[in-house]
Write an enzyme that holds these catalytic residues in place. Structure first.
Site, PDB file in Angstrom:
ATOM      1  N   CYS A  79      -4.626  24.724 -21.299  1.00 31.95           N
ATOM      2  CA  CYS A  79      -5.241  23.397 -21.170  1.00 31.95           C
ATOM      3  C   CYS A  79      -6.649  23.421 -21.760  1.00 31.95           C
ATOM      4  O   CYS A  79      -7.306  24.461 -21.791  1.00 31.95           O
ATOM      5  CB  CYS A  79      -5.363  22.984 -19.693  1.00 31.95           C
ATOM      6  SG  CYS A  79      -3.805  22.778 -18.815  1.00 31.95           S
ATOM      7  N   ASP A  80      -7.090  22.249 -22.196  1.00 30.65           N
ATOM      8  CA  ASP A  80      -8.478  22.104 -22.620  1.00 30.65           C
ATOM      9  C   ASP A  80      -8.898  20.652 -22.452  1.00 30.65           C
ATOM     10  O   ASP A  80      -8.149  19.739 -22.820  1.00 30.65           O
ATOM     11  CB  ASP A  80      -8.687  22.530 -24.070  1.00 30.65           C
ATOM     12  CG  ASP A  80     -10.162  22.724 -24.376  1.00 30.65           C
ATOM     13  OD1 ASP A  80     -10.639  23.862 -24.209  1.00 30.65           O
ATOM     14  OD2 ASP A  80     -10.834  21.747 -24.740  1.00 30.65           O
ATOM     15  N   SER A  81     -10.080  20.456 -21.879  1.00 33.64           N
ATOM     16  CA  SER A  81     -10.568  19.098 -21.603  1.00 33.64           C
ATOM     17  C   SER A  81     -11.835  18.803 -22.395  1.00 33.64           C
ATOM     18  O   SER A  81     -12.702  19.663 -22.555  1.00 33.64           O
ATOM     19  CB  SER A  81     -10.876  18.935 -20.107  1.00 33.64           C
ATOM     20  OG  SER A  81      -9.726  19.116 -19.320  1.00 33.64           O
TER      21      SER A  81
END
Length: 218
Positions: free
Chosen positions: A73-75
């Site tokens: 994941c990456d935000s």
């Protein structure tokens, strides 16, 4: 089946644990700035966060024997037409909050789920969780205290929902877990694309056990 979280984020780990999954944590060695630079300046915001999530998952998958599910994941925050990540310094975080205060922003969380067997990726699914937030306008004293805490320096968009930053988030339109770092609804949908039932990954007692201890508000 083993679940591997390709992230050092304690918030993502806490979300998965609270939702019944006990993952193995394996932190990727991906250079996020290099990934974004390779994509070029005209890349779409959703494409950028998915590319980062995929890079992290694929990096970790090479060391996973399997059978396993690897989740990356990456935000990043999309606000005023700009995509921003972790501020790293107090000065940058202060400027971010001056731009964010009283405004709406979209937190984009890229997700990539890989199915791994014998250290080989046999299937993948990816997508973006998008959540719109309304930021409050903290007073100067509140903002300086928040910056001094150090919390906003190493989180996407210079805020958290599940920490001190929660005092300054007035509205959330979308999956709250996505704001914390991993969208449970999207992750479930991606797992289903790979033929994996989320219930099969839950740790602890299954249905049919004598008793489960639930919070008192259940």
């Amino acid at each position: 089946m083993e679940v591997v979280l390709a992230s050092a984020s304690p918030a993502r780990l806490a979300v998965l644990r609270a939702a019944g999954v006990e993952p193995t944590v394996s932190v990727s060695r991906v250079d996020e700035d290099a990934v974004l630079a390779a994509l070029g300046p005209r890349v779409g915001h959703e494409e950028a966060v998915v590319a980062l999530a995929r890079a992290k998952a694929e990096d970790v998958a090479t060391s996973v024997p399997g059978p396993a599910v690897v989740i990356g994941c990456d935000s990043m925050l999309s606000i005023g037409g700009e995509l921003v990540g972790k501020p790293h310094t107090v000065d940058v975080a202060r400027e971010r909050w001056r731009a964010m205060a009283g405004c709406d922003g979209r937190l984009l969380t890229g997700h990539c789920v890989l199915l791994v067997e014998d250290r080989a990726v046999i299937a993948s699914a990816a997508g973006t969780g998008t959540t719109t937030l309304r930021f409050a306008s903290p007073s100067t004293a509140e903002l300086e205290a928040y910056l001094a805490s150090g919390e906003p320096l190493e989180v996407a968009g210079a805020f958290t929902l599940d920490g001190l930053g929660g005092w300054f988030i007035e509205n959330v339109d979308g999956a709250p877990s996505s704001v914390i770092g991993i969208s449970l609804p999207l992750t479930r949908a991606l797992l289903r694309e790979l033929g994996v039932d989320i219930a099969a990954l839950w740790a602890g007692p299954r249905s049919g056990s004598a008793r489960a201890d639930y919070p008192s508000n259940y």
